[in-house]
Scaffold this active site. Structure first.
Site, PDB file in Angstrom:
ATOM      1  CD  GLU A 173      -2.885   1.240   2.324  1.00 14.39           C
ATOM      2  OE1 GLU A 173      -3.899   1.952   2.205  1.00 14.39           O
ATOM      3  OE2 GLU A 173      -2.616   0.606   3.362  1.00 14.39           O
ATOM      4  CG  ASN A 180     -12.703   4.886   4.300  1.00 17.66           C
ATOM      5  OD1 ASN A 180     -13.165   3.763   4.417  1.00 17.66           O
ATOM      6  ND2 ASN A 180     -13.241   5.927   4.907  1.00 17.66           N
ATOM      7  CG  ASP A 225     -14.509   0.652  11.273  1.00 14.49           C
ATOM      8  OD1 ASP A 225     -15.266   1.257  10.484  1.00 14.49           O
ATOM      9  OD2 ASP A 225     -13.370   1.072  11.585  1.00 14.49           O
ATOM     10  CG  ASP A 259      -6.648  -0.158   6.524  1.00 14.26           C
ATOM     11  OD1 ASP A 259      -5.437  -0.457   6.554  1.00 14.26           O
ATOM     12  OD2 ASP A 259      -7.050   0.981   6.231  1.00 14.26           O
ATOM     13  CG  LEU A 270     -11.096   7.281  10.838  1.00 14.87           C
ATOM     14  CD1 LEU A 270     -12.209   6.875   9.872  1.00 14.87           C
ATOM     15  CD2 LEU A 270     -11.227   6.508  12.140  1.00 14.87           C
ATOM     16  N   GLY A 288      -5.999   3.639   9.930  1.00 17.45           N
ATOM     17  CA  GLY A 288      -6.270   2.213   9.939  1.00 17.45           C
ATOM     18  C   GLY A 288      -7.386   1.926  10.934  1.00 17.45           C
TER      19      GLY A 288
END
Length: 379
Positions: A128, A215, A244, A270, A303, A305
């Site tokens: 990533e 995201n 989540d 993630d 945020l 992860g």
């Protein structure tokens, strides 16, 4: 000695057997309805009444958990961390890196290669970054970002032992034609993420996957549907989702499911090192992270992860969308195995690896079976 679980509700990934049996050693030897069950001598029989059996979960995007991170570049810690993921029902894992210095990325790739030789759960690497856009950096450190580069990609894939299976990049950051060609020729799935690419740009690219849908990307707008719209509209594209309840509002999860159905969504965590730990301070990519109320955030509030466990993602998907358990199985196992050619994974089927999650009526993980070995989950 072979083992057989009887009287269980079995979700194979292709069908639902309401009362069935599954016989296995390291691989699945037979399964079917209890009407077809025949007792064999010299095997261990377990009564699975009241239990649901599903294929082992496959997490293709997770940075760490239980106090460790892949970027720590410690093979022993990566092995131990991955093994702890059994408590979530994960049986296959793509160790995920993040945007960092070349040296740190290379050390991590070499360490994951070594850990993979020790741990059969590690099925590949998700790179990533650093080929991503500063405008959509999220928790990726901006100072290490760069345009996609085929030569660097080849060097890093060589260091990894050819284990990179998925790369997140921003195709709008430069001429990515050689980069995309190298990845396609070397069985590396191209995923758009941390990107401001427009829909037309993506339609002209080799992208077949979207990193954490909604995201770190150009979102939906009625005059430009961006990366998110690309992930929702294209039938041949797989879209990851962090379910989540924080990264994506539950109603948006439901909207995405209505748009895509169960066949092209991949549940991911993630997760970062604070997963499984107490609330408080943690770290991601050299950045301070605050964990509170099941959320991991940078000091800026972004945020960073998640601390999501895969079994929570599985249950949340059902709760947020009203989808069936069979649909959730597709999004947690079947689709990942299909997309990445994990031919021995993703289904409960004769000849496949005996990777099985045993759930109770509340969909709580009671046992995770990896290659036929039973791991009882405490608490």
């Amino acid at each position: 000695m072979n083992k057989v679980i009887i009287n269980a509700e079995i979700y194979t990934g292709e069908e639902v057997i309401e009362s069935g049996f599954i016989r296995f050693n390291t691989e699945i030897l037979a399964l079917g309805s209890m009407d077809d069950y025949q007792v064999n001598e010299d095997e261990e029989v377990v009564d699975g009444a009241g239990q649901k059996l599903v294929p082992g979960f496959i997490d293709i995007h997770s940075h760490g958990g239980y106090g460790s991170d892949n970027m720590d570049a410690d093979p022993k810690l990566i092995d131990e961390m991955t093994t702890k993921m059994l408590r979530e029902g994960i049986t296959s894992y793509f160790a995920t890196t993040m945007t960092q210095s070349d040296e740190n990325i290379e050390n991590a790739l070499a360490a994951i290669k070594e850990a993979k030789a020790m741990n059969p759960m590690i099925q590949g690497i998700h790179l990533e970054g650093p080929f991503v856009s500063p405008a959509y950096k999220g928790a990726q450190p901006e100072q290490f970002m760069r345009p996609a580069d085929a030569n660097i990609m080849k060097k890093w894939n060589d260091i990894s032992g050819g284990n990179i299976r998925l790369v997140t990049y921003a195709p709008e950051t430069g001429d990515v034609s050689e980069f995309e060609k190298y990845c396609q020729e070397n069985n590396i799935v191209l995923s758009v993420g941390h990107s401001g690419a427009k829909y037309a740009e993506l339609n002209g690219s080799a992208v077949s996957h979207v990193t954490h849908l909604f995201n770190g990307q150009l979102g939906l707008h009625h005059r430009e549907i961006g990366v998110a719209g690309f992930g929702l509209l294209n039938e041949d594209v797989y879209a990851e989702m962090i379910v989540d309840g924080f990264h994506i509002a539950p109603d948006m999860v439901k909207l995405a499911f209505k748009a895509r159905g169960a066949d092209n969504i991949a549940l991911i965590t993630d997760a970062m090192r604070a997963k499984g730990a107490a609330e408080g301070e943690s770290e991601l990519g050299g950045q301070k992270v605050i964990v509170k109320d099941k959320q991991a955030r940078l000091e800026s509030g972004s945020l960073a992860g998640s601390v999501l466990t895969f079994d929570d993602a599985f249950r949340n998907m059902i709760e947020f969308t009203g989808c069936s358990i069979a649909d959730a199985v597709k999004m947690s196992s079947v689709n990942q195995a299909k997309e990445f050619g994990l031919d021995q994974k993703g289904l409960l089927k004769t000849g496949k690896d005996a990777d099985i999650v045993v759930l109770d009526d509340e969909l709580i993980v009671k046992e995770t079976i990896l290659g036929g070995k039973v791991h009882v989950i405490e608490g």
